[in-house]
Design a protein around this motif. Sequence first.
Motif, PDB file in Angstrom:
ATOM      1  N   PHE A   1       0.931  -1.343  -0.132  1.00  0.00           N
ATOM      2  CA  PHE A   1      -0.180  -0.087   0.225  1.00  0.00           C
ATOM      3  C   PHE A   1       0.658   1.246   0.060  1.00  0.00           C
ATOM      4  O   PHE A   1       0.399   2.161  -0.468  1.00  0.00           O
ATOM      5  CB  PHE A   1      -1.098   0.069   1.213  1.00  0.00           C
ATOM      6  N   PHE A   2       1.891   1.268   0.426  1.00  0.00           N
ATOM      7  CA  PHE A   2       2.891   2.418   0.777  1.00  0.00           C
ATOM      8  C   PHE A   2       4.151   2.315   0.035  1.00  0.00           C
ATOM      9  O   PHE A   2       4.842   1.515   0.302  1.00  0.00           O
ATOM     10  CB  PHE A   2       3.029   2.778   2.421  1.00  0.00           C
ATOM     11  N   PRO A   3       4.452   3.190  -0.952  1.00  0.00           N
ATOM     12  CA  PRO A   3       5.628   2.941  -1.813  1.00  0.00           C
ATOM     13  C   PRO A   3       7.012   3.305  -1.333  1.00  0.00           C
ATOM     14  O   PRO A   3       7.852   3.133  -1.731  1.00  0.00           O
ATOM     15  CB  PRO A   3       5.148   3.872  -3.121  1.00  0.00           C
ATOM     16  N   GLY A   4       6.754   4.440  -0.179  1.00  0.00           N
ATOM     17  CA  GLY A   4       7.989   5.082   0.252  1.00  0.00           C
ATOM     18  C   GLY A   4       8.778   4.219   1.543  1.00  0.00           C
ATOM     19  O   GLY A   4       8.239   3.049   1.685  1.00  0.00           O
ATOM     20  N   PRO A   5       9.854   4.666   1.912  1.00  0.00           N
ATOM     21  CA  PRO A   5      10.616   4.153   3.134  1.00  0.00           C
ATOM     22  C   PRO A   5       9.780   3.666   4.300  1.00  0.00           C
ATOM     23  O   PRO A   5       9.098   4.570   4.609  1.00  0.00           O
ATOM     24  CB  PRO A   5      11.679   5.078   3.411  1.00  0.00           C
ATOM     25  N   VAL A   6       9.912   2.644   4.908  1.00  0.00           N
ATOM     26  CA  VAL A   6       9.214   2.072   6.099  1.00  0.00           C
ATOM     27  C   VAL A   6      10.160   1.971   7.143  1.00  0.00           C
ATOM     28  O   VAL A   6      11.329   1.473   6.971  1.00  0.00           O
ATOM     29  CB  VAL A   6       8.552   0.932   5.684  1.00  0.00           C
ATOM     30  N   THR A   7       9.664   2.280   8.296  1.00  0.00           N
ATOM     31  CA  THR A   7      10.761   2.120   9.642  1.00  0.00           C
ATOM     32  C   THR A   7       9.836   1.485  10.578  1.00  0.00           C
ATOM     33  O   THR A   7       8.399   1.286  10.361  1.00  0.00           O
ATOM     34  CB  THR A   7      11.266   3.602   9.906  1.00  0.00           C
ATOM     35  N   TYR A   8      10.376   1.166  11.812  1.00  0.00           N
ATOM     36  CA  TYR A   8       9.979   0.875  12.996  1.00  0.00           C
ATOM     37  C   TYR A   8      10.216   1.713  14.096  1.00  0.00           C
ATOM     38  O   TYR A   8      11.588   1.979  14.179  1.00  0.00           O
ATOM     39  CB  TYR A   8       9.964  -0.599  13.449  1.00  0.00           C
ATOM     40  N   SER A   9       9.716   2.538  14.892  1.00  0.00           N
ATOM     41  CA  SER A   9       9.953   3.215  16.108  1.00  0.00           C
ATOM     42  C   SER A   9      10.059   2.585  17.312  1.00  0.00           C
ATOM     43  O   SER A   9       9.238   2.261  18.193  1.00  0.00           O
ATOM     44  CB  SER A   9       8.974   4.225  16.096  1.00  0.00           C
ATOM     45  N   ALA A  10      11.640   2.197  17.354  1.00  0.00           N
ATOM     46  CA  ALA A  10      11.675   1.248  18.621  1.00  0.00           C
ATOM     47  C   ALA A  10      11.804   1.986  19.807  1.00  0.00           C
ATOM     48  O   ALA A  10      12.388   3.251  19.900  1.00  0.00           O
ATOM     49  CB  ALA A  10      13.163   0.557  18.141  1.00  0.00           C
ATOM     50  N   ASN A  11      11.667   1.283  20.870  1.00  0.00           N
ATOM     51  CA  ASN A  11      12.004   1.729  22.229  1.00  0.00           C
ATOM     52  C   ASN A  11      13.384   1.951  22.547  1.00  0.00           C
ATOM     53  O   ASN A  11      14.151   1.021  22.294  1.00  0.00           O
ATOM     54  CB  ASN A  11      11.140   1.073  23.434  1.00  0.00           C
ATOM     55  N   TRP A  12      13.921   3.240  23.102  1.00  0.00           N
ATOM     56  CA  TRP A  12      15.016   3.246  23.432  1.00  0.00           C
ATOM     57  C   TRP A  12      15.950   2.296  24.280  1.00  0.00           C
ATOM     58  O   TRP A  12      16.854   1.978  24.431  1.00  0.00           O
ATOM     59  CB  TRP A  12      15.441   4.586  23.902  1.00  0.00           C
ATOM     60  N   TYR A  13      15.072   1.621  25.307  1.00  0.00           N
ATOM     61  CA  TYR A  13      15.417   0.894  26.207  1.00  0.00           C
ATOM     62  C   TYR A  13      16.081  -0.437  25.782  1.00  0.00           C
ATOM     63  O   TYR A  13      16.838  -1.033  26.351  1.00  0.00           O
ATOM     64  CB  TYR A  13      14.464   0.888  27.182  1.00  0.00           C
ATOM     65  N   GLY A  14      15.403  -1.237  24.761  1.00  0.00           N
ATOM     66  CA  GLY A  14      15.788  -2.568  24.282  1.00  0.00           C
ATOM     67  C   GLY A  14      15.507  -2.674  22.976  1.00  0.00           C
ATOM     68  O   GLY A  14      16.306  -3.598  22.406  1.00  0.00           O
ATOM     69  N   ASP A  15      14.338  -2.170  22.341  1.00  0.00           N
ATOM     70  CA  ASP A  15      14.253  -2.571  21.198  1.00  0.00           C
ATOM     71  C   ASP A  15      15.158  -2.560  20.001  1.00  0.00           C
ATOM     72  O   ASP A  15      15.362  -3.035  18.966  1.00  0.00           O
ATOM     73  CB  ASP A  15      12.778  -1.683  20.470  1.00  0.00           C
ATOM     74  N   LEU A  16      16.114  -1.382  20.052  1.00  0.00           N
ATOM     75  CA  LEU A  16      17.045  -0.962  19.275  1.00  0.00           C
ATOM     76  C   LEU A  16      17.825  -2.305  19.045  1.00  0.00           C
ATOM     77  O   LEU A  16      18.336  -2.480  17.662  1.00  0.00           O
ATOM     78  CB  LEU A  16      17.885   0.184  19.909  1.00  0.00           C
ATOM     79  N   GLU A  17      18.459  -3.051  19.843  1.00  0.00           N
ATOM     80  CA  GLU A  17      19.199  -4.068  19.790  1.00  0.00           C
ATOM     81  C   GLU A  17      18.481  -5.320  19.325  1.00  0.00           C
ATOM     82  O   GLU A  17      18.716  -6.284  18.812  1.00  0.00           O
ATOM     83  CB  GLU A  17      20.285  -4.183  20.870  1.00  0.00           C
ATOM     84  N   SER A  18      17.207  -5.577  20.017  1.00  0.00           N
ATOM     85  CA  SER A  18      16.532  -6.922  19.919  1.00  0.00           C
ATOM     86  C   SER A  18      15.629  -7.010  18.820  1.00  0.00           C
ATOM     87  O   SER A  18      14.984  -7.879  18.587  1.00  0.00           O
ATOM     88  CB  SER A  18      15.680  -7.023  21.227  1.00  0.00           C
ATOM     89  N   ALA A  19      15.074  -5.787  18.085  1.00  0.00           N
ATOM     90  CA  ALA A  19      14.265  -5.930  17.102  1.00  0.00           C
ATOM     91  C   ALA A  19      14.686  -6.913  15.796  1.00  0.00           C
ATOM     92  O   ALA A  19      15.788  -6.503  15.392  1.00  0.00           O
ATOM     93  CB  ALA A  19      13.775  -4.539  16.442  1.00  0.00           C
ATOM     94  N   PRO A  20      14.147  -7.885  15.593  1.00  0.00           N
ATOM     95  CA  PRO A  20      14.733  -9.010  14.664  1.00  0.00           C
ATOM     96  C   PRO A  20      14.452  -8.759  13.156  1.00  0.00           C
ATOM     97  O   PRO A  20      14.842  -9.562  12.412  1.00  0.00           O
ATOM     98  CB  PRO A  20      13.984 -10.305  15.087  1.00  0.00           C
TER      99      PRO A  20
END
Length: 577
Positions: free
Chosen positions: A421-440
């Motif tokens: 549906f969306f043609p542009g860049p896609v991100t996820y807004s990770a929580n600073w506390y742990g998501d940054l390293e653990s998002a798979p």
Amino acid sequence: MPARTLPIALLGILLGLSCCAGKVEETQPAETQAVPRAEAEVRSGRVRLLVPAGEGSRPEYARLAAELDRAAGEMVRRVGGAPDESPLTVLIEGDHVAQARSAGDIGEAVPGPRADLHLVWHPDDLPAYRFALARVLVARAGIGKQLPPWFERGAALWLSRDWYGRTYSDWLPLLARARVLPEPEQLLLAAYAPWPRDASTLLWTPAAAAVVERLPGATVAEKLREIPMRERVAATLNALTKASNVGKGASPSPTRKPEMPSAFMKGVSLAMLNRVEEGYHAPAVDRQLERLHSLGANAVSLMPFAGQAAVDRPEMRYLSRHPASETDIGLIHAARRARARGFLILWKPHLWVRGSWTGEIAMKSEADWVLWWKGYRRYVLHHALLARWAGADLFSVGVELSKTLGREREWRELIADVRLFFPGPVTYSANWYGDLESAPFWDSLDVIGVDAYFPLSASPEAKRADLEAGARQIAQRLEATWRRHRKPVLLTEVGFPAHRGAWIEPHTEGGEYSEADQALAYQALFKGLGRPSWLAGTFLWKAFSGEGGDRGSADFRFLGRQAEAAVREYYSGRRLP
């Protein structure tokens, strides 16, 4: 998103409107009472436009009247029955606040007490006007009263055809592939039943139109002489699913990799002020955008909300049913106004959980996880389609959903479907506390997003040098993430509240008010962070779409406070002290 930043007005909407979701309140708030105005008239065939006095000679209004007359003539033949032949009255409103005052609702075009349609003119919205006009024609023929609401909407779309930049039939394979078609029982919901709290008119109306299209007959009156049986509705939806190859290993056709904006995103999180006079849809947003532009900002994030009653409850409620909430048309309007001023747009759907925050969302059973993902998928893809239509530059698939990250398969499927549906860049807004390293799933995204509420120091007495050293450590951690994944890093939120020791726990607000500590924290962060090549930009938390609020509150606002000067220095490119 900091846990304590939900506007009080939004909480009121969540708690006070649950009994009437999807319906316009019968009594208008005092701030939306209609104001009498002088009018001129523009006629074309059966269409009668009422426009502000002195604007009757505007050529776009003559063209609009002619187009609506042409569309009405074409559609009325396909309605059947005995439609009312009296003139179709369309009232042109100056803006959506005036529309709310007159009609008690907002949208591209909505029915009201003084006209068949109350319309806010924009040239891109002609298909929406035709759809609204089709609903009027169906109602005038006496057909709409006997229909389930989704069939009334489906009949209107079958008549008007176009839907958010495409014909409705073009959306159907994508909706089926993404598994967001409604169930037959949902389309057959009776008019007197409560409106589903998580229904998406954006995603479900094309499916309803497809059902109407496949019913026997050449007119709406013939097709809907009787409400179709569940089996017939299910057969149509199943045929759409089968044609899309859902569940058979098909993958989206290869597309060009989305390109990130080349400019450093000097962004601000532009939160909706949940008031009719100051929301995304209101003229107030222009003043706020102009103020942000004067700071040197070149990007804003727009943030719709859905609500969850508890962290372990799978049911969701989309907070888009009332003029004072983040409506689709409000988001579209804010995006258009931002684009007109040269702003980049990050579209960032949020969840809000009563009494907690999104990082604690976790279901108690596999069955509840299935329900949660079904609702969340619908919510996110609703906004992915809307973001495409509004011309957003980036899209966030989630915000700080830490305890859902173990569901890697579901996340990867959702990210793939967002790209339908969306043609542009896609991100996820990770929580600073742990998501940054653990998002798979960073490898499946275009940019690494983080809501960056990293502490700069644990000491309330920290000096400028100590805070700058803490900021440099944060920059090193972010750079390490870039080196690991070789994707740009975007601070999808970053900010400090105006309280004493703002740098200790930047994600909390309240306490002893201190503009000086808020400003000092910003200055230190900006100095330690700089603008390295791996950093795509920063979105400061936050500003509002209007001016309302308690100026003495120890919250995250920076406009009108000492921190505004630090923001201006960083975003204007001048050397920081």
